[in-house]
Design a protein around this motif. Structure first.
Motif, mmCIF file in Angstrom:
data_model
loop_
_atom_site.group_PDB
_atom_site.id
_atom_site.type_symbol
_atom_site.label_atom_id
_atom_site.label_comp_id
_atom_site.label_asym_id
_atom_site.label_seq_id
_atom_site.Cartn_x
_atom_site.Cartn_y
_atom_site.Cartn_z
ATOM 1 N N MET A 1 0.838 -1.196 0.000
ATOM 2 C CA MET A 1 0.000 0.000 0.000
ATOM 3 C C MET A 1 0.880 1.256 0.000
ATOM 4 S SD MET A 1 -3.284 0.182 2.487
ATOM 5 C CE MET A 1 -2.791 -1.287 3.392
ATOM 6 N N SER A 2 0.758 2.088 -1.022
ATOM 7 C CA SER A 2 1.537 3.328 -1.071
ATOM 8 C C SER A 2 0.840 4.412 -0.263
ATOM 9 C CB SER A 2 1.651 3.820 -2.508
ATOM 10 O OG SER A 2 2.575 3.023 -3.175
ATOM 11 N N GLU A 3 1.583 5.036 0.635
ATOM 12 C CA GLU A 3 1.021 6.111 1.456
ATOM 13 C C GLU A 3 1.979 7.282 1.459
ATOM 14 O OE1 GLU A 3 -1.868 5.912 2.883
ATOM 15 O OE2 GLU A 3 -2.326 3.793 3.115
ATOM 16 N N ILE A 4 1.503 8.413 1.947
ATOM 17 C CA ILE A 4 2.371 9.573 2.117
ATOM 18 C C ILE A 4 2.150 10.113 3.519
ATOM 19 C CG2 ILE A 4 2.742 11.967 1.417
ATOM 20 C CD1 ILE A 4 2.111 11.015 -1.461
ATOM 21 N N CYS A 5 3.238 10.307 4.232
ATOM 22 C CA CYS A 5 3.126 10.818 5.603
ATOM 23 C C CYS A 5 2.578 12.242 5.565
ATOM 24 C CB CYS A 5 4.501 10.787 6.279
ATOM 25 S SG CYS A 5 4.496 11.609 7.870
ATOM 26 N N GLN A 6 1.500 12.469 6.306
ATOM 27 C CA GLN A 6 0.843 13.780 6.255
ATOM 28 C C GLN A 6 1.652 14.878 6.929
ATOM 29 O OE1 GLN A 6 -2.652 14.179 8.870
ATOM 30 N NE2 GLN A 6 -2.258 12.078 9.525
ATOM 31 N N PHE A 7 2.604 14.499 7.785
ATOM 32 C CA PHE A 7 3.394 15.524 8.483
ATOM 33 C C PHE A 7 4.710 15.832 7.779
ATOM 34 C CE2 PHE A 7 1.162 13.020 11.854
ATOM 35 C CZ PHE A 7 0.169 13.959 12.093
ATOM 36 N N THR A 8 5.317 14.815 7.160
ATOM 37 C CA THR A 8 6.656 15.024 6.590
ATOM 38 C C THR A 8 6.643 14.941 5.072
ATOM 39 O OG1 THR A 8 7.124 12.668 6.652
ATOM 40 C CG2 THR A 8 7.721 13.945 8.604
ATOM 41 N N ALA A 9 5.514 14.529 4.471
ATOM 42 C CA ALA A 9 5.391 14.332 3.021
ATOM 43 C C ALA A 9 6.325 13.238 2.497
ATOM 44 C CB ALA A 9 5.608 15.632 2.257
ATOM 45 N N PRO A 11 6.972 9.702 1.246
ATOM 46 C CA PRO A 11 6.159 8.573 0.777
ATOM 47 C C PRO A 11 6.650 7.267 1.411
ATOM 48 C CG PRO A 11 7.559 9.441 -1.006
ATOM 49 C CD PRO A 11 7.917 10.178 0.243
ATOM 50 N N TYR A 12 5.740 6.353 1.656
ATOM 51 C CA TYR A 12 6.152 5.057 2.209
ATOM 52 C C TYR A 12 5.224 3.936 1.769
ATOM 53 C CZ TYR A 12 2.559 5.971 5.843
ATOM 54 O OH TYR A 12 1.388 6.236 6.509
ATOM 55 N N GLN A 13 5.757 2.738 1.896
ATOM 56 C CA GLN A 13 4.964 1.536 1.638
ATOM 57 C C GLN A 13 4.507 1.016 2.991
ATOM 58 O OE1 GLN A 13 4.053 -0.156 -1.185
ATOM 59 N NE2 GLN A 13 4.871 1.552 -2.378
ATOM 60 N N LEU A 14 3.205 0.794 3.132
ATOM 61 C CA LEU A 14 2.689 0.281 4.401
ATOM 62 C C LEU A 14 2.468 -1.220 4.291
ATOM 63 C CD1 LEU A 14 1.580 0.708 7.233
ATOM 64 C CD2 LEU A 14 -0.645 1.197 6.208
ATOM 65 N N GLN A 26 11.690 0.657 8.004
ATOM 66 C CA GLN A 26 12.746 -0.028 7.280
ATOM 67 C C GLN A 26 13.077 0.787 6.042
ATOM 68 O OE1 GLN A 26 11.619 -3.779 5.532
ATOM 69 N NE2 GLN A 26 12.409 -4.876 7.306
ATOM 70 N N ILE A 27 14.341 0.889 5.718
ATOM 71 C CA ILE A 27 14.678 1.604 4.489
ATOM 72 C C ILE A 27 15.471 0.682 3.585
ATOM 73 C CG2 ILE A 27 15.940 3.559 3.500
ATOM 74 C CD1 ILE A 27 15.065 5.109 6.008
ATOM 75 N N ARG A 28 14.906 0.447 2.418
ATOM 76 C CA ARG A 28 15.566 -0.423 1.440
ATOM 77 C C ARG A 28 15.438 0.205 0.070
ATOM 78 N NH1 ARG A 28 14.068 -5.908 3.627
ATOM 79 N NH2 ARG A 28 15.346 -5.942 5.502
ATOM 80 N N ASN A 29 16.471 0.126 -0.729
ATOM 81 C CA ASN A 29 16.470 0.659 -2.097
ATOM 82 C C ASN A 29 15.968 2.103 -2.140
ATOM 83 O OD1 ASN A 29 17.217 -1.930 -2.965
ATOM 84 N ND2 ASN A 29 15.054 -2.553 -3.029
ATOM 85 N N GLY A 30 16.342 2.875 -1.153
ATOM 86 C CA GLY A 30 15.972 4.281 -1.147
ATOM 87 C C GLY A 30 14.504 4.527 -0.869
ATOM 88 N N GLN A 31 13.821 3.536 -0.295
ATOM 89 C CA GLN A 31 12.384 3.693 -0.009
ATOM 90 C C GLN A 31 12.082 3.328 1.436
ATOM 91 O OE1 GLN A 31 9.796 1.479 -2.637
ATOM 92 N NE2 GLN A 31 8.849 3.446 -3.131
ATOM 93 N N LEU A 32 11.119 4.057 2.009
ATOM 94 C CA LEU A 32 10.713 3.775 3.381
ATOM 95 C C LEU A 32 9.561 2.771 3.396
ATOM 96 C CD1 LEU A 32 10.684 4.415 6.455
ATOM 97 C CD2 LEU A 32 9.128 6.300 5.921
#
Ligand SMILES: [Zn+2]
Length: 235
Positions: A1-9, A11-14, A26-32
């Motif tokens: 599920m792709s989401e975007i943190c409302q406070f920091t903008a 993007p992350y995978q939930l 967790q941070i992998r391949n430049g993604q949270l």
């Protein structure tokens, strides 16, 4: 599920899990990626990211410095806006690219030497993406022009390495075909950004206000470019 943190903008995978008891990042391949117990409110997750913002930013930055463009050709999977197309390469009497559902067929002329095959594939795919970009941007510019009540004089598609769009004082808009490798919402932001230049030729606060009026998520889109622009290369 792709989401975007409302406070920091950010993007992350939930990844919700029934077995987890606490939220972990967790941070992998430049993604949270956020691992969270199923049912935890997004507000709470976003708050957790906010608390850990410095840690996240530092690690994203470290990984992105090392980020190399993925080899889509080798992976056999090509992004096209929000879709992923399976690449099938076949030898044939002539070279051509055609799409059939989620499969992109690349016919490679058997006259192409082994040493030139990869280069030729990239050229053919580049030309195909260029065509897709012409259709897509024409449609999106038409849509946003109506929303924003402006009119571009023409729309061109370019083969820039790392510039995404431009707008001249004569109202000529240009877009990079590599945006076809980005999600729709990101490519759409570039359309709104360039159309907003028809009203303000600078990056003044009046310009950003106009962008925000039609595209409230513009900060997330800018953030996306910071973190993911290395993905917008075929190799
Ligand atoms: Zn601009």
């Amino acid at each position: 599920m792709s989401e975007i943190c409302q406070f920091t903008a950010i993007p992350y995978q939930l990844k919700p899990s029934l077995r987890r008891r606490s939220v972990a990042l967790q941070i992998r391949n430049g993604q949270l990626t956020v691992l969270a117990p199923a049912g935890v409110a997004k507000q709470q997750i976003d708050g957790f990211i906010l608390q850990k913002q410095q840690w996240v930013a530092r690690h994203l930055q470290l990984q992105q410095q090392a980020a190399v463009p993925p080899d889509y050709l080798l992976a056999g999977l090509l992004p096209l806006l929000d879709e992923k197309l399976q690449l099938k390469v076949v030898s044939d009497s002539c070279s051509a690219v055609s799409r059939d559902g989620q499969t992109l067929w690349l016919q490679l002329s058997n006259r192409v030497s082994t040493a030139r095959r990869r280069q030729k594939q990239l050229e053919l795919l580049g030309a195909w993406y260029q065509q897709q970009a012409e259709l897509w941007f024409a449609a999106r510019v038409a849509y946003w022009q109506q929303q924003m009540q402006v009119q571009a004089s023409a729309v061109h598609i370019k083969n820039w390495q790392s510039k995404w769009g431009s707008c001249t004082s004569k109202g000529l808009l240009s877009f990079n075909w590599r945006l076809m490798l980005a999600p729709c919402w990101v490519a759409d932001y570039v359309v709104v950004h360039e159309l907003a230049h028809l009203s303000h030729m600078d990056h003044s606060s009046a310009f950003w206000q106009r962008v925000a009026k039609f595209y409230p998520e513009f900060k997330q889109a800018k953030q996306w470019f910071k973190q993911h622009q290395h993905l917008l290369q075929l190799v």
